[in-house]
Write an enzyme that holds these catalytic residues in place. Structure first.
Site, short mmCIF file in Angstrom:
data_model
loop_
_atom_site.label_atom_id
_atom_site.label_comp_id
_atom_site.label_asym_id
_atom_site.label_seq_id
_atom_site.Cartn_x
_atom_site.Cartn_y
_atom_site.Cartn_z
N CYS A 2 0.83 -1.20 0.00
CA CYS A 2 0.00 0.00 0.00
C CYS A 2 0.87 1.25 0.00
O CYS A 2 2.10 1.19 -0.03
CB CYS A 2 -0.89 0.01 1.24
SG CYS A 2 -1.87 -1.50 1.44
N ARG A 50 -4.76 1.43 -0.80
CA ARG A 50 -4.59 0.00 -0.63
C ARG A 50 -4.43 -0.75 -1.95
O ARG A 50 -5.18 -0.52 -2.91
CB ARG A 50 -5.79 -0.60 0.12
CG ARG A 50 -5.60 -2.08 0.45
CD ARG A 50 -6.82 -2.68 1.11
NE ARG A 50 -6.56 -4.08 1.47
CZ ARG A 50 -7.47 -5.02 1.55
NH1 ARG A 50 -8.74 -4.72 1.33
NH2 ARG A 50 -7.16 -6.26 1.87
N ALA A 52 -4.83 -4.56 -2.57
CA ALA A 52 -5.35 -5.71 -1.81
C ALA A 52 -4.62 -6.98 -2.22
O ALA A 52 -4.61 -7.35 -3.39
CB ALA A 52 -6.84 -5.86 -2.06
N GLY A 78 2.93 -3.21 3.35
CA GLY A 78 3.83 -4.34 3.34
C GLY A 78 3.15 -5.66 3.62
O GLY A 78 1.92 -5.79 3.50
N GLU A 79 3.96 -6.64 3.98
CA GLU A 79 3.45 -7.96 4.30
C GLU A 79 4.23 -8.52 5.49
O GLU A 79 5.46 -8.44 5.53
CB GLU A 79 3.64 -8.93 3.12
CG GLU A 79 3.04 -8.47 1.80
CD GLU A 79 1.53 -8.45 1.80
OE1 GLU A 79 0.93 -9.05 2.72
OE2 GLU A 79 0.94 -7.86 0.88
N ASP A 102 -3.23 -9.49 7.62
CA ASP A 102 -2.02 -9.35 8.44
C ASP A 102 -1.97 -7.98 9.10
O ASP A 102 -1.32 -7.80 10.14
CB ASP A 102 -0.77 -9.60 7.61
CG ASP A 102 -0.59 -8.63 6.45
OD1 ASP A 102 -1.61 -8.10 5.95
OD2 ASP A 102 0.55 -8.41 6.02
N SER A 377 11.19 -11.82 -6.62
CA SER A 377 12.38 -11.34 -7.32
C SER A 377 13.64 -11.88 -6.67
O SER A 377 13.69 -12.11 -5.46
CB SER A 377 12.41 -9.80 -7.29
OG SER A 377 13.67 -9.30 -7.67
N GLY A 378 14.70 -12.03 -7.46
CA GLY A 378 15.99 -12.46 -6.94
C GLY A 378 16.85 -11.31 -6.45
O GLY A 378 18.03 -11.51 -6.13
#
Length: 612
Positions: A2, A50, A52, A78-79, A102, A377-378
């Site tokens: 977000c 947001r 989602a 974030g997460e 979360d 992503s790496g």
């Protein structure tokens, strides 16, 4: 994922400032295209946009809870990948939840642990909490600095936002750029807390910033620490494999379509292999995406950074794991489109000057967003495992400066295009030397370590606390500009801590770069990739790109009084546009990109330049 923003004013009634809050929140629309919300109290205002990802109907923000002593409100970006475990722990402590998001877990974590909630989180995050019980604002950023977070102290409080543009939308913030801001822009040392904008700072990674009536207070809750590594080679490889598998599994959790960014290098291929195996267990086929340039494979010429084109290795990986793969093909016209450049400059808030590596990333993400909302992503594996070529170049790694600047001084002479008077005032060499000395003072060492191990710990620390932050910001801004969430498994703090403390001899035990990662993930890699030498993010070799830059630069030169020439040396630019594009060196091409970025940045942001 977000966009967050807001401010605290202890002397004003912000309930009368809804219009300003709405303007700040609107600047984050790209970061959060799915929903918008605000929360306003007398001395605090919070805004949220947001995107989602988890619990699509239940994760609206700002989110608040009422306590017997006052309300607590939060905006969160974030997460938290361990939110399931945290939720169970908090439920065991008596907390009740109304959603599956979360965000609510983090908010209840604050109720339980206060500012210490960050120490319980595994993830990428930037969030702000207004606690009416103590009349304080708490701002917290993730350990590695994956999610951006800025603040701007005012006379009676503070403004904050995911990006500077949110803060700059408030009339209390001045759009001033001075010599200190420009030094870091051109030096590329990633000074901690730096913002291009005068008076604005980053919330540093691993940091809590508290704002109350007594002022602004900071606390570091995480940093790289030196610890003895006692595991042998076999155990170390097994530990990295265990961590990587767990991390990728955690970061695949989402209620929206997912994919992996595949470059054909070791890092992204390892993520791809682990993700494909996990999704196969769930009966799902992995989607992978790559960026490439028309004619690049057929006409590829090895250079100092890249020995081979990416395409053959990408095909090998996609075939092995059975992914549904798509190449996003770009040509010089798309890469040099002025509107794309303006979009990139707006996304980053700075004239970064990274040219096609910025525009191609933006166009790649824009194409992916049409089919996926989350991408793995790496990014950051080279900083964690020691993959860049300068890690293995004795001259560069032992130079008395940042190794990435020492490896190729010609490419990194970033002040070459500046007016002579301005370059003298900036003194980039002196600034870089000061930043380097400061950075080394932050490195802890193990007693009894050899001189080589001590030096390589310094080199690794420089990358994990400086360079990686610049690249993470670049990836976040380009992806969130199109509403795509990019996750970076190699930044999981458990992996970072473990690998950081493995001796350099273990990081290179097979005589190659990234030995630990190579052997930990070889079970999901084609042999061609397992044997491939490090190759960085691709850059077009088409001389048509340089030619298009020259044409646009000629248009700048035609504007006799253009503001960009407060910064750029007109004679340098005049010489650059006459260079043969087929033989143009990297420094000249970089300078053309930087000049064009500066032009568009000045036009978009209209900053007040303090160059005295």
């Amino acid at each position: 994922m977000c966009g967050i923003t807001g401010w605290v004013s202890f002397d004003a009634d912000l309930r009368k400032r809804q219009e300003d809050l709405d303007a700040m929140t609107a600047t984050m629309a790209c970061r959060g295209p799915d929903d918008s919300g605000t929360w306003v109290d007398e001395h605090a205002a919070l805004g949220h946009r947001r995107l989602a990802i988890i619990d699509l109907p239940g994760g609206r923000q700002p989110m608040s809870v009422r306590t017997p002593n006052g309300e607590i409100a939060m905006v969160y970006s974030g997460e938290a990948y361990n939110f399931g475990e945290l939720r169970a722990e908090l439920e065991g402590l008596g907390h009740k939840f109304e959603t599956d998001s979360d965000t609510e877990v983090v908010l209840h974590g604050y109720l339980q642990w206060g500012e210490g909630v960050a120490e319980h989180l595994n993830g990428m995050y930037a969030f702000a909490i207004w606690d009416t019980r103590d009349q304080k604002l708490v701002m917290i950023r993730d350990r590695m600095g994956i999610k951006p977070f800025y603040f701007y102290p005012t006379r009676d409080g503070v403004l904050f936002g995911s990006e500077p543009k949110a803060i700059l939308a408030n009339p209390s913030a001045r759009r001033v750029v001075d010599l200190d801001g420009l030094r870091e822009l051109f030096a590329f040392t990633k000074q901690p807390g730096w913002s291009l904008w005068k008076g604005m700072s980053e919330v540093e990674p691993g940091t809590v910033v508290r704002v109350d009536r007594d002022g602004i207070h900071t606390h570091t809750y995480w940093k790289l620490e030196a610890r003895e590594h006692t595991d042998d080679q076999e155990t170390s490889v097994a530990k990295v494999r265990e961590l990587m598998t767990d991390i990728v599994h955690r970061q695949l959790v989402a209620d929206v379509p997912r994919c992996v960014l595949l470059s054909g290098g070791l890092d992204s291929s390892a993520i791809t292999g682990l993700a494909a195996a996990r999704l196969a267990e769930e009966g799902e086929q992995l989607r992978t995406f790559s960026v490439d340039f028309f004619g690049q494979e057929e006409n590829f010429k090895p250079d100092e950074m890249r020995d081979t084109p990416d395409s053959p290795y990408i095909r090998d990986v996609a075939k092995l794991v059975g992914s549904s793969h798509q190449d996003v093909m770009l040509d010089p016209a798309a890469l040099t489109d002025p509107q794309v450049r303006r979009a990139v400059v707006t996304a980053r808030d700075i004239p970064a000057g990274m040219g096609d590596m910025d525009t191609s990333l933006y166009l790649l993400f824009k194409a992916i967003r049409g089919e996926s909302t989350v991408a793995l992503s790496g990014e950051s594996a080279d900083e964690v495992f020691g993959g860049y070529r300068w890690f293995h170049d004795e001259t560069a790694r032992n130079a008395e400066t940042f190794p990435w600047l020492a490896f190729n001084t010609g490419v990194h002479d970033r002040g070459a295009l500046l007016r002579g008077e301005l370059a003298a005032k900036l003194d980039l060499d002196g600034y870089i030397a000061d930043q380097y000395r400061t950075a080394l003072t932050e490195v802890e060492h193990i007693d009894g370590a050899s001189p080589e191990e001590r030096r390589m710990r310094e080199v690794c620390h420089l990358h994990l606390t400086r360079m990686v932050r610049a690249l993470l910001d670049r990836k976040d801004r380009a992806s969130m500009a199109v509403g795509l969430e990019v996750r970076v498994p190699f930044c999981d703090h458990r992996l970072v801590e473990y690998v950081y403390n493995t001796p350099w001899s273990l990081k290179t035990f097979d005589g190659r770069e990234k030995s630990l990662l190579r052997h930990a993930t070889k079970h999901v890699l084609p042999q061609s990739v397992a044997d491939r030498v490090k190759s960085p993010y691709p850059s077009t070799q088409d001389p048509g790109y340089a030619s298009a830059l020259q044409q646009q630069a000629k248009e700048l030169l035609a504007g006799a009084n253009d503001d960009v020439f407060q910064l750029v040396d007109r004679n340098w630019l005049a010489g650059a546009v006459e260079t043969d594009p087929s033989t143009m060196d990297a420094l000249t091409r970089h300078g053309l990109d930087r000049a064009l970025d500066l032009y568009h940045w000045l036009d978009i942001y209209q900053p007040e330049l303090e160059l005295g």
